[in-house]
Enzyme design. Structure first.
Site, PDB file in Angstrom:
ATOM      1  N   GLU A  99       0.841  -1.194   0.000  1.00  0.00           N
ATOM      2  CA  GLU A  99       0.000   0.000   0.000  1.00  0.00           C
ATOM      3  C   GLU A  99       0.875   1.242   0.000  1.00  0.00           C
ATOM      4  O   GLU A  99       1.947   1.253   0.608  1.00  0.00           O
ATOM      5  CB  GLU A  99      -0.909   0.007   1.230  1.00  0.00           C
ATOM      6  CG  GLU A  99      -1.877  -1.154   1.249  1.00  0.00           C
ATOM      7  CD  GLU A  99      -2.730  -1.202   2.503  1.00  0.00           C
ATOM      8  OE1 GLU A  99      -3.915  -1.531   2.387  1.00  0.00           O
ATOM      9  OE2 GLU A  99      -2.200  -0.907   3.584  1.00  0.00           O
TER      10      GLU A  99
ATOM     11  N   ASP B  60      -4.963  -7.995   5.992  1.00  0.00           N
ATOM     12  CA  ASP B  60      -5.959  -8.938   5.471  1.00  0.00           C
ATOM     13  C   ASP B  60      -5.439 -10.359   5.395  1.00  0.00           C
ATOM     14  O   ASP B  60      -6.202 -11.307   5.552  1.00  0.00           O
ATOM     15  CB  ASP B  60      -6.428  -8.500   4.086  1.00  0.00           C
ATOM     16  CG  ASP B  60      -7.284  -7.249   4.141  1.00  0.00           C
ATOM     17  OD1 ASP B  60      -8.312  -7.281   4.834  1.00  0.00           O
ATOM     18  OD2 ASP B  60      -6.922  -6.243   3.506  1.00  0.00           O
TER      19      ASP B  60
END
Length: 401
Positions: free
Chosen positions: A150, A166
Protein backbone atom coordinates in the site's frame (compact mmCIF):
# COMPACT_ATOMS: atom_id res chain seq x y z
CA UNK A 1 -20.68 -14.69 -5.28
CA UNK A 2 -18.98 -11.51 -6.52
CA UNK A 3 -21.48 -9.45 -4.57
CA UNK A 4 -19.86 -10.62 -1.36
CA UNK A 5 -16.44 -9.32 -2.34
CA UNK A 6 -14.94 -6.18 -0.93
CA UNK A 7 -15.81 -3.11 -3.02
CA UNK A 8 -13.59 -0.06 -3.21
CA UNK A 9 -15.91 2.93 -3.37
CA UNK A 10 -13.57 5.80 -2.49
CA UNK A 11 -9.99 5.70 -1.27
CA UNK A 12 -10.60 2.38 0.45
CA UNK A 13 -7.77 0.72 -1.45
CA UNK A 14 -5.61 2.27 1.18
CA UNK A 15 -7.96 3.07 4.00
CA UNK A 16 -5.08 2.13 6.26
CA UNK A 17 -2.54 4.25 4.45
CA UNK A 18 -4.79 7.15 3.53
CA UNK A 19 -6.31 7.56 6.97
CA UNK A 20 -3.29 6.85 9.11
CA UNK A 21 -0.36 8.07 7.11
CA UNK A 22 -1.87 11.48 6.52
CA UNK A 23 -1.79 12.07 10.26
CA UNK A 24 1.96 12.17 10.20
CA UNK A 25 2.38 14.14 6.99
CA UNK A 26 4.33 17.37 7.21
CA UNK A 27 2.46 20.49 6.21
CA UNK A 28 4.66 20.89 3.14
CA UNK A 29 7.38 18.87 1.49
CA UNK A 30 10.99 19.95 1.70
CA UNK A 31 11.16 19.86 -2.09
CA UNK A 32 8.56 19.64 -4.83
CA UNK A 33 7.48 16.02 -5.21
CA UNK A 34 7.25 15.17 -8.93
CA UNK A 35 4.03 13.88 -10.48
CA UNK A 36 5.55 10.39 -10.69
CA UNK A 37 8.53 8.68 -9.11
CA UNK A 38 10.31 5.47 -10.14
CA UNK A 39 9.48 2.21 -8.38
CA UNK A 40 12.10 -0.49 -8.85
CA UNK A 41 10.66 -4.00 -8.58
CA UNK A 42 13.21 -6.75 -7.92
CA UNK A 43 12.10 -10.35 -8.27
CA UNK A 44 14.12 -12.40 -5.81
CA UNK A 45 11.29 -14.90 -5.36
CA UNK A 46 13.12 -17.71 -7.21
CA UNK A 47 9.77 -18.60 -8.78
CA UNK A 48 9.67 -19.27 -12.52
CA UNK A 49 6.11 -18.16 -13.25
CA UNK A 50 5.26 -14.96 -15.08
CA UNK A 51 4.97 -12.07 -12.64
CA UNK A 52 2.20 -9.50 -13.05
CA UNK A 53 2.14 -6.04 -11.44
CA UNK A 54 -0.76 -3.64 -10.89
CA UNK A 55 -0.87 -0.06 -9.64
CA UNK A 56 -4.45 0.79 -8.68
CA UNK A 57 -6.08 3.34 -6.45
CA UNK A 58 -7.37 6.89 -6.26
CA UNK A 59 -5.73 9.58 -8.39
CA UNK A 60 -5.30 12.37 -5.88
CA UNK A 61 -5.43 15.20 -8.41
CA UNK A 62 -9.04 14.39 -9.34
CA UNK A 63 -10.33 11.88 -6.77
CA UNK A 64 -11.00 9.39 -9.57
CA UNK A 65 -10.44 5.67 -9.18
CA UNK A 66 -8.35 3.88 -11.74
CA UNK A 67 -4.98 2.37 -12.52
CA UNK A 68 -1.59 3.51 -13.72
CA UNK A 69 0.42 1.94 -16.52
CA UNK A 70 4.16 1.30 -16.40
CA UNK A 71 4.87 4.92 -17.31
CA UNK A 72 2.72 6.25 -14.45
CA UNK A 73 -0.06 7.43 -16.75
CA UNK A 74 -3.43 7.38 -15.01
CA UNK A 75 -6.43 5.58 -16.56
CA UNK A 76 -9.84 5.96 -14.91
CA UNK A 77 -12.02 2.90 -14.53
CA UNK A 78 -15.05 2.81 -16.81
CA UNK A 79 -18.50 2.52 -15.28
CA UNK A 80 -19.26 -0.82 -13.65
CA UNK A 81 -22.40 -2.87 -13.53
CA UNK A 82 -24.58 -5.09 -11.42
CA UNK A 83 -23.62 -7.91 -11.55
CA UNK A 84 -20.01 -6.73 -11.65
CA UNK A 85 -18.38 -6.40 -15.06
CA UNK A 86 -14.76 -7.27 -15.92
CA UNK A 87 -12.34 -4.40 -15.38
CA UNK A 88 -9.87 -3.45 -18.13
CA UNK A 89 -6.61 -5.39 -18.04
CA UNK A 90 -4.40 -3.18 -15.86
CA UNK A 91 -1.55 -5.68 -15.57
CA UNK A 92 2.08 -4.75 -16.15
CA UNK A 93 4.51 -7.58 -17.02
CA UNK A 94 6.91 -7.93 -14.13
CA UNK A 95 10.57 -8.90 -14.12
CA UNK A 96 11.62 -12.54 -14.36
CA UNK A 97 13.17 -14.27 -11.37
CA UNK A 98 16.54 -12.72 -10.59
CA UNK A 99 15.76 -9.57 -12.58
CA UNK A 100 14.59 -6.04 -11.83
CA UNK A 101 12.29 -3.64 -13.67
CA UNK A 102 11.36 -0.03 -13.04
CA UNK A 103 7.90 1.46 -13.43
CA UNK A 104 6.68 4.91 -12.47
CA UNK A 105 4.00 5.48 -9.85
CA UNK A 106 1.80 8.61 -9.80
CA UNK A 107 0.30 10.57 -6.93
CA UNK A 108 -2.07 7.86 -5.75
CA UNK A 109 -3.55 6.52 -2.62
CA UNK A 110 -3.47 2.94 -3.73
CA UNK A 111 -2.02 -0.51 -3.90
CA UNK A 112 0.74 -2.23 -5.82
CA UNK A 113 -0.54 -5.77 -6.44
CA UNK A 114 1.68 -8.56 -7.72
CA UNK A 115 0.66 -12.09 -8.73
CA UNK A 116 2.54 -15.19 -9.82
CA UNK A 117 1.48 -17.31 -12.80
CA UNK A 118 -1.96 -15.81 -13.37
CA UNK A 119 -3.43 -12.36 -13.80
CA UNK A 120 -5.75 -11.14 -11.08
CA UNK A 121 -9.47 -10.92 -11.78
CA UNK A 122 -10.73 -7.40 -11.05
CA UNK A 123 -14.39 -6.44 -11.49
CA UNK A 124 -16.31 -3.17 -11.45
CA UNK A 125 -19.66 -2.51 -9.83
CA UNK A 126 -21.74 0.64 -9.90
CA UNK A 127 -20.02 1.53 -6.60
CA UNK A 128 -16.43 1.07 -7.72
CA UNK A 129 -13.70 -1.52 -7.97
CA UNK A 130 -14.17 -5.00 -6.51
CA UNK A 131 -10.97 -5.91 -4.71
CA UNK A 132 -9.87 -9.53 -4.20
CA UNK A 133 -11.36 -10.94 -0.98
CA UNK A 134 -9.97 -14.42 -0.69
CA UNK A 135 -11.72 -15.18 2.59
CA UNK A 136 -14.60 -15.87 0.20
CA UNK A 137 -13.96 -19.34 -1.33
CA UNK A 138 -15.88 -18.22 -4.44
CA UNK A 139 -13.54 -15.30 -5.08
CA UNK A 140 -12.04 -15.78 -8.57
CA UNK A 141 -8.60 -14.92 -7.16
CA UNK A 142 -8.75 -17.50 -4.38
CA UNK A 143 -6.27 -19.92 -6.00
CA UNK A 144 -3.83 -17.28 -7.25
CA UNK A 145 -0.58 -16.70 -5.37
CA UNK A 146 -0.52 -12.91 -4.89
CA UNK A 147 -0.01 -10.07 -2.46
CA UNK A 148 0.08 -6.28 -2.38
CA UNK A 149 1.76 -3.25 -0.90
CA UNK A 150 0.00 0.00 0.00
CA UNK A 151 1.19 3.51 -0.68
CA UNK A 152 0.30 7.16 -0.72
CA UNK A 153 2.32 9.56 -2.85
CA UNK A 154 1.32 13.21 -2.58
CA UNK A 155 2.83 16.68 -2.34
CA UNK A 156 4.11 15.87 1.16
CA UNK A 157 6.04 12.78 0.05
CA UNK A 158 5.78 9.02 -0.06
CA UNK A 159 4.36 6.58 2.48
CA UNK A 160 4.91 2.96 1.49
CA UNK A 161 4.22 -0.09 3.61
CA UNK A 162 4.03 -3.84 3.59
CA UNK A 163 0.77 -5.14 4.99
CA UNK A 164 -0.65 -8.26 6.59
CA UNK A 165 -3.90 -6.65 7.72
CA UNK A 166 -5.96 -8.94 5.47
CA UNK A 167 -3.60 -11.86 4.95
CA UNK A 168 -0.02 -13.09 5.17
CA UNK A 169 1.22 -14.30 1.81
CA UNK A 170 4.22 -14.25 -0.53
CA UNK A 171 6.88 -12.15 1.16
CA UNK A 172 8.25 -8.80 0.06
CA UNK A 173 9.97 -5.74 1.44
CA UNK A 174 9.63 -2.04 0.61
CA UNK A 175 12.05 0.85 0.63
CA UNK A 176 12.69 4.43 -0.40
CA UNK A 177 15.85 6.23 -1.47
CA UNK A 178 16.25 9.68 0.03
CA UNK A 179 17.78 12.82 -1.44
CA UNK A 180 21.05 12.21 0.44
CA UNK A 181 21.41 8.82 -1.27
CA UNK A 182 20.55 6.72 1.78
CA UNK A 183 17.91 4.01 1.60
CA UNK A 184 15.49 2.89 4.30
CA UNK A 185 13.56 -0.36 4.01
CA UNK A 186 11.25 -2.61 5.99
CA UNK A 187 9.08 -5.71 5.64
CA UNK A 188 11.77 -8.35 5.21
CA UNK A 189 11.36 -11.64 7.03
CA UNK A 190 14.13 -13.35 8.95
CA UNK A 191 15.83 -16.20 7.06
CA UNK A 192 13.37 -19.07 7.02
CA UNK A 193 10.67 -16.74 8.32
CA UNK A 194 8.10 -17.42 5.62
CA UNK A 195 7.83 -21.10 6.38
CA UNK A 196 8.16 -20.41 10.10
CA UNK A 197 5.00 -18.28 10.13
CA UNK A 198 2.87 -21.10 8.74
CA UNK A 199 4.51 -23.72 10.94
CA UNK A 200 3.88 -21.59 14.05
CA UNK A 201 0.23 -21.03 13.13
CA UNK A 202 -0.27 -24.78 12.71
CA UNK A 203 1.34 -25.40 16.09
CA UNK A 204 -0.84 -22.85 17.90
CA UNK A 205 -3.87 -24.55 19.55
CA UNK A 206 -7.34 -23.13 19.16
CA UNK A 207 -7.85 -23.22 15.39
CA UNK A 208 -5.12 -20.82 14.30
CA UNK A 209 -3.82 -23.31 11.76
CA UNK A 210 -7.21 -23.09 10.06
CA UNK A 211 -6.25 -19.61 8.82
CA UNK A 212 -3.97 -21.23 6.24
CA UNK A 213 -5.30 -21.67 2.70
CA UNK A 214 -3.70 -24.22 0.35
CA UNK A 215 -4.21 -24.81 -3.37
CA UNK A 216 -5.13 -28.25 -4.69
CA UNK A 217 -1.58 -28.74 -6.02
CA UNK A 218 -0.25 -28.34 -2.47
CA UNK A 219 0.91 -24.73 -2.82
CA UNK A 220 0.39 -22.80 0.39
CA UNK A 221 -1.30 -19.59 -0.73
CA UNK A 222 -1.73 -17.50 2.40
CA UNK A 223 -2.85 -17.27 6.00
CA UNK A 224 -5.97 -15.19 6.51
CA UNK A 225 -6.00 -12.55 9.20
CA UNK A 226 -7.99 -13.74 12.24
CA UNK A 227 -10.97 -11.49 11.49
CA UNK A 228 -11.30 -12.99 8.04
CA UNK A 229 -10.67 -16.44 9.50
CA UNK A 230 -13.66 -15.99 11.76
CA UNK A 231 -15.80 -15.28 8.69
CA UNK A 232 -15.19 -18.76 7.31
CA UNK A 233 -15.27 -20.55 10.66
CA UNK A 234 -11.55 -21.15 11.12
CA UNK A 235 -11.60 -19.37 14.49
CA UNK A 236 -14.47 -19.40 16.99
CA UNK A 237 -16.21 -16.13 17.76
CA UNK A 238 -15.33 -16.59 21.42
CA UNK A 239 -11.57 -16.70 20.83
CA UNK A 240 -10.92 -13.41 22.71
CA UNK A 241 -13.75 -13.61 25.26
CA UNK A 242 -11.65 -14.72 28.23
CA UNK A 243 -9.18 -11.87 27.85
CA UNK A 244 -11.86 -9.23 27.22
CA UNK A 245 -13.80 -10.39 30.28
CA UNK A 246 -10.70 -10.12 32.44
CA UNK A 247 -10.02 -6.61 31.14
CA UNK A 248 -13.59 -5.51 31.86
CA UNK A 249 -13.35 -6.94 35.38
CA UNK A 250 -10.01 -5.19 36.05
CA UNK A 251 -11.19 -1.76 34.96
CA UNK A 252 -14.36 -1.94 36.99
CA UNK A 253 -12.07 -1.21 39.94
CA UNK A 254 -9.04 0.43 38.27
CA UNK A 255 -8.68 3.45 36.02
CA UNK A 256 -7.31 3.00 32.52
CA UNK A 257 -5.35 6.06 31.36
CA UNK A 258 -5.05 6.62 27.62
CA UNK A 259 -2.58 9.16 26.25
CA UNK A 260 -3.24 8.78 22.53
CA UNK A 261 -0.94 11.47 21.10
CA UNK A 262 2.78 11.07 21.53
CA UNK A 263 3.36 14.77 20.98
CA UNK A 264 0.60 15.78 23.43
CA UNK A 265 1.46 14.09 26.74
CA UNK A 266 -0.97 16.34 28.55
CA UNK A 267 -3.97 15.04 26.60
CA UNK A 268 -5.24 12.12 28.66
CA UNK A 269 -8.51 10.24 28.93
CA UNK A 270 -9.60 8.05 31.81
CA UNK A 271 -11.57 4.84 31.40
CA UNK A 272 -13.66 2.96 33.97
CA UNK A 273 -16.18 0.17 33.49
CA UNK A 274 -19.60 0.84 34.98
CA UNK A 275 -22.76 -1.07 34.19
CA UNK A 276 -20.86 -3.17 31.67
CA UNK A 277 -19.73 -0.11 29.69
CA UNK A 278 -16.27 1.50 29.65
CA UNK A 279 -16.74 5.24 29.95
CA UNK A 280 -13.93 7.65 29.16
CA UNK A 281 -13.77 11.01 30.89
CA UNK A 282 -11.49 14.01 30.77
CA UNK A 283 -9.73 15.46 33.83
CA UNK A 284 -12.94 17.21 34.92
CA UNK A 285 -14.85 13.92 35.01
CA UNK A 286 -17.06 14.69 32.01
CA UNK A 287 -17.89 11.56 30.01
CA UNK A 288 -16.61 12.01 26.45
CA UNK A 289 -17.23 8.60 24.88
CA UNK A 290 -18.15 5.05 25.90
CA UNK A 291 -17.43 1.53 24.65
CA UNK A 292 -19.49 -1.62 24.93
CA UNK A 293 -17.52 -4.76 25.72
CA UNK A 294 -15.95 -5.72 22.37
CA UNK A 295 -16.12 -9.12 20.75
CA UNK A 296 -13.25 -10.78 18.86
CA UNK A 297 -14.37 -9.43 15.49
CA UNK A 298 -14.32 -5.87 16.84
CA UNK A 299 -10.85 -6.45 18.30
CA UNK A 300 -9.27 -8.07 15.26
CA UNK A 301 -10.88 -5.68 12.81
CA UNK A 302 -10.56 -2.52 14.93
CA UNK A 303 -14.14 -1.69 13.98
CA UNK A 304 -17.75 -2.24 15.05
CA UNK A 305 -17.64 -1.92 18.87
CA UNK A 306 -14.15 -0.44 18.54
CA UNK A 307 -15.01 1.95 15.74
CA UNK A 308 -12.48 4.71 15.24
CA UNK A 309 -13.94 7.79 13.58
CA UNK A 310 -11.57 10.46 12.30
CA UNK A 311 -12.11 12.77 15.25
CA UNK A 312 -10.07 14.09 18.16
CA UNK A 313 -11.40 11.87 20.97
CA UNK A 314 -13.16 8.58 20.22
CA UNK A 315 -11.00 7.63 17.25
CA UNK A 316 -7.66 8.08 19.04
CA UNK A 317 -8.95 6.26 22.15
CA UNK A 318 -10.31 3.42 20.04
CA UNK A 319 -7.04 3.06 18.12
CA UNK A 320 -5.20 2.77 21.42
CA UNK A 321 -7.66 0.23 22.80
CA UNK A 322 -7.54 -1.81 19.63
CA UNK A 323 -3.75 -2.06 19.73
CA UNK A 324 -3.81 -2.94 23.43
CA UNK A 325 -6.40 -5.69 22.96
CA UNK A 326 -4.56 -7.24 20.01
CA UNK A 327 -1.24 -7.11 21.88
CA UNK A 328 -2.84 -8.14 25.21
CA UNK A 329 -1.21 -5.39 27.25
CA UNK A 330 -4.26 -4.07 29.12
CA UNK A 331 -3.87 -6.35 32.14
CA UNK A 332 -0.19 -5.57 32.67
CA UNK A 333 -0.25 -1.82 32.08
CA UNK A 334 -3.07 0.61 32.99
CA UNK A 335 -1.28 3.37 31.05
CA UNK A 336 -1.80 3.00 27.31
CA UNK A 337 -0.41 2.85 24.75
CA UNK A 338 2.21 0.49 26.13
CA UNK A 339 5.58 1.30 24.58
CA UNK A 340 7.33 -1.78 25.97
CA UNK A 341 7.43 -4.37 23.19
CA UNK A 342 8.45 -7.03 25.72
CA UNK A 343 4.90 -6.80 27.11
CA UNK A 344 3.27 -7.55 23.76
CA UNK A 345 1.43 -10.84 23.13
CA UNK A 346 2.44 -12.35 26.48
CA UNK A 347 -1.05 -13.45 27.52
CA UNK A 348 -2.15 -16.90 26.34
CA UNK A 349 -5.22 -15.20 24.85
CA UNK A 350 -3.94 -12.79 22.23
CA UNK A 351 -3.76 -12.14 18.49
CA UNK A 352 -1.42 -15.03 17.77
CA UNK A 353 -1.41 -14.19 14.06
CA UNK A 354 0.08 -10.76 14.82
CA UNK A 355 2.44 -12.23 17.44
CA UNK A 356 3.83 -14.81 15.03
CA UNK A 357 4.31 -12.37 12.14
CA UNK A 358 6.08 -9.72 14.24
CA UNK A 359 8.35 -12.39 15.72
CA UNK A 360 9.47 -13.51 12.25
CA UNK A 361 10.17 -10.02 10.86
CA UNK A 362 13.83 -9.02 10.65
CA UNK A 363 13.12 -5.62 12.22
CA UNK A 364 10.03 -6.83 14.16
CA UNK A 365 7.85 -4.34 12.22
CA UNK A 366 4.56 -5.37 10.56
CA UNK A 367 1.04 -4.20 9.81
CA UNK A 368 -0.58 -7.29 11.29
CA UNK A 369 -3.77 -5.43 12.24
CA UNK A 370 -5.24 -2.10 11.23
CA UNK A 371 -3.79 0.04 14.03
CA UNK A 372 -0.44 -1.68 14.35
CA UNK A 373 1.10 1.76 13.87
CA UNK A 374 0.23 2.63 17.48
CA UNK A 375 3.62 2.82 19.14
CA UNK A 376 5.38 2.78 15.74
CA UNK A 377 5.28 -0.98 15.30
CA UNK A 378 4.26 -0.75 11.64
CA UNK A 379 6.27 -1.79 8.55
CA UNK A 380 6.32 1.63 6.91
CA UNK A 381 8.83 3.84 5.13
CA UNK A 382 8.27 7.55 4.54
CA UNK A 383 10.21 10.39 3.00
CA UNK A 384 9.18 13.94 2.14
CA UNK A 385 11.47 14.09 -0.91
CA UNK A 386 11.53 10.54 -2.30
CA UNK A 387 13.98 9.91 -5.12
CA UNK A 388 13.07 6.30 -5.80
CA UNK A 389 10.93 3.57 -4.25
CA UNK A 390 11.72 -0.12 -4.04
CA UNK A 391 9.62 -3.27 -3.90
CA UNK A 392 11.61 -6.48 -3.49
CA UNK A 393 9.87 -9.84 -3.83
CA UNK A 394 11.62 -12.17 -1.46
CA UNK A 395 12.09 -15.96 -1.54
CA UNK A 396 9.34 -18.19 -0.22
CA UNK A 397 11.95 -20.45 1.42
CA UNK A 398 10.77 -24.00 1.14
CA UNK A 399 7.00 -24.20 0.87
CA UNK A 400 5.47 -25.30 4.18
CA UNK A 401 4.53 -28.96 4.22
Amino acid sequence: MLGRLKVLATTGATALVGALLGLGAPARAEAAVPDTIPLEVTNNSARGEQLYLYDIGTFLATGQQGWADANGVFHPWPAGGNPPTPAPDASIPGPAAGQSATIRIPKFSGRIYFSYGRKLDFRLTTGGLVQPAVQNPSDPNHDILFNWSEYTLNDAGLWLNSTQVDMFSVPYSVGVRRADGSTVSTGRLKPGGYRAVFDALRAQPGGWGGLIQTRSDGTVLRALSPGHGMENGALPGSVMDDYVNRVWQKYAGTTLTVTPFGDQPGTRYYGRVSGGVMNFTDASGAVLTSFQKPDADSVFGCHKLLDAPNDAVRGPISRTLCAAFNRSTLLVNPDQPDATAANFYQDSVTNHYARIIHDRMADSKAYAFAFDDVGNQESLVHDGDPQRAHLTLDPLDQQPS
